[in-house]
Scaffold this active site. Structure first.
Site, mmCIF file in Angstrom:
data_model
loop_
_atom_site.group_PDB
_atom_site.id
_atom_site.type_symbol
_atom_site.label_atom_id
_atom_site.label_comp_id
_atom_site.label_asym_id
_atom_site.label_seq_id
_atom_site.Cartn_x
_atom_site.Cartn_y
_atom_site.Cartn_z
ATOM 1 N NE ARG A 84 -2.652 -1.629 3.256
ATOM 2 C CZ ARG A 84 -2.801 -2.908 3.615
ATOM 3 N NH1 ARG A 84 -3.446 -3.745 2.842
ATOM 4 N NH2 ARG A 84 -2.297 -3.328 4.756
ATOM 5 C CD GLU A 88 -0.213 -10.870 17.148
ATOM 6 O OE1 GLU A 88 -0.900 -10.936 18.167
ATOM 7 O OE2 GLU A 88 -0.682 -10.831 16.006
#
Lengths: 194, 259
Positions: B147, B184
């Protein structure tokens, strides 16, 4: 019919030469035998990048184009500046699972196996006029999938446009893609080097 | 430029006070300090449903250093066109779509694709970054896949800078340098072409959103490894609870919307 920019009003345009010169050929990427046409040097030359966008903008402005769709990921670098300049929506066409909202999917063949292109279902509306942008067209598989996605929601693909295009011989003699015109700026470059 | 949205606010609304020093106040336990008398602050505020929208300008280094990291800060007003900025931010903010439980349960995803469908909002987004960076001798705009590829090139084109894509592994052909960063669970790798950026060049890093700051931190490290000077990171959206600001090696962060 397939259209190279030089045959379509831009004969002798020095911008095309500059774009062609900027492309870098990387041999045997991503695998042996493939001469990869690398357009990233174009982005590190602001003037040539601007020329590329300008040529597409000149072609598509004031034509009632309401959607500029870009194919992930290299199409994302060309399509938004074009969309912004002509006042159209930018619609990203993405690999499977990347778009967060409700999507429609189109599968297409690879050399081995299949791949998938997705579009948000509410990004394009019936009646929209679209162009689809990618950096390069080779077999046309990805762009064909893109055309199908856009037309499934009732919009019209006016043209597919790429910086680099393989000449028509590669499309089994077809000079259109799924019935839609193709516009390309330059041919692929040969690898010069040891 | 900061645009802050609070879910509750305890002091009266603050009108446009351009040029006037405002003393500190508390909002939902977050302390915001204004500048000194020599550094006037100005804000406008708008109440929208149960939240407040503040818009102000950050001058980057000095003013940010004066506020505590991780806390909301509104500092100098650099533009006299405060209402124009407010209107644009309001519109941009209204076009972003929130999608719960994507990519997995519990995550609230900020979807910018709806912003890209609103030509005026997309143009305003780019304009707000361009207004900040034009004429500032920025040589490189680096955009993070994918993006960042949507916002980086239009900014680069407008300010006359190079655009350098920072990509997932094995996407860039030719010689690259790689930087590993934490996710994560596990790690990922970001790559940049060797030769794309020269030592001493001034660079921006652009992405649509900053969450934990892992990706932007890796981008900063890649650019610094080739000797570039990272001037700032720029994102449309920040998720401040994830404290991404703290992973940017003290580089300034500029966002349009804090969510």
């Amino acid at each position: 019919m397939e259209i190279f920019a030089e045959e379509n009003g831009l004969k002798g345009d020095p911008r095309l030469r500059a774009i062609f010169e900027t492309i870098r050929v990387v041999p045997h990427f991503p695998k042996p035998g493939i001469m990869f046409q690398d357009i990233t040097p174009l982005f590190t030359n602001p003037e040539v990048f601007k020329h590329t966008v300008d040529i597409f903008v000149e072609r598509y402005r004031d034509k009632g184009i309401s959607v500029v769709a870009g194919v992930e990921a290299r199409g994302f670098m060309f399509a938004p500046p074009i969309a912004l300049a002509i006042g159209a929506k930018f619609v990203p066409l993405r690999k499977r699972g990347k778009l967060p909202g409700e999507v429609i999917s189109e599968y297409y063949d690879l050399e081995y196996g299949k791949d998938c292109l997705e579009m948000h279902i509410d990004a394009v509306e019936k009646g929209d006029k679209a162009v689809v942008i990618d950096d390069l067209i080779a077999t046309g598989g990805t762009l064909t999938a893109a055309i199908k996605l856009i037309e499934r929601v009732g919009a019209e693909v006016i043209e597919c446009a790429c910086v680099i295009g393989v000449p028509a011989a590669m499309f089994q003699g077809q000079k259109r893609l799924n019935g839609r015109p193709i516009y390309m700026l330059v041919e692929p470059k040969d690898f010069e080097g040891s | 430029m900061f645009c802050l949205q609070f879910s509750s606010f305890t002091t009266p609304p603050i009108k446009n006070v351009e040029g006037k020093t405002v003393s500190s106040y508390t909002a939902s336990g977050i302390s915001v300090k204004s500048g000194s008398s020599s550094n006037p602050c100005a804000f406008t505020s708008t109440k929208s449903a149960d939240s407040w929208l503040f818009c102000g300008w950050s001058s980057g280094g000095g003013a940010l250093a004066a506020a505590e990291r991780g806390k909301m800060s509104v500092a100098h007003l650099e533009s006299s066109d405060v209402d124009g900025v407010d209107d644009r931010i309001r519109r941009i903010s209204s076009t972003i779509r929130v999608i719960p439980d994507f990519p997995k349960p519990g995550i609230i995803f900020q979807d910018i694709t709806t912003l890209l469908l609103d030509h005026q909002a997309f143009k305003d987004t780019i304009d707000l970054f361009v207004e900040r960076y034009e004429g500032k001798n920025i040589n490189v705009v680096a955009g993070v896949e994918a993006r960042g590829f949507i916002f980086g090139p239009p900014i680069a084109l407008a300010i006359g800078a190079k655009f350098v894509p920072l990509r997932k592994p094995k996407k860039l052909p030719g010689e690259v340098i790689s930087e590993e960063y934490s996710l994560e669970y596990g790690t990922d790798i970001m790559e940049m072409h060797i030769g794309a950026v020269q030592p001493g060049e001034n660079a921006l890093v652009v992405d649509d959103l900053i969450a934990t700051g892992g990706t932007l931190g890796a981008a900063i490290r890649l650019l610094e490894r080739v000797g570039a000077n990272v001037v700032e990171c720029a994102c449309v959206i920040e998720l401040p609870e994830l404290k991404g600001r703290e992973r940017l090696a003290d580089k300034p962060l500029f966002v349009l919307i804090s969510s």
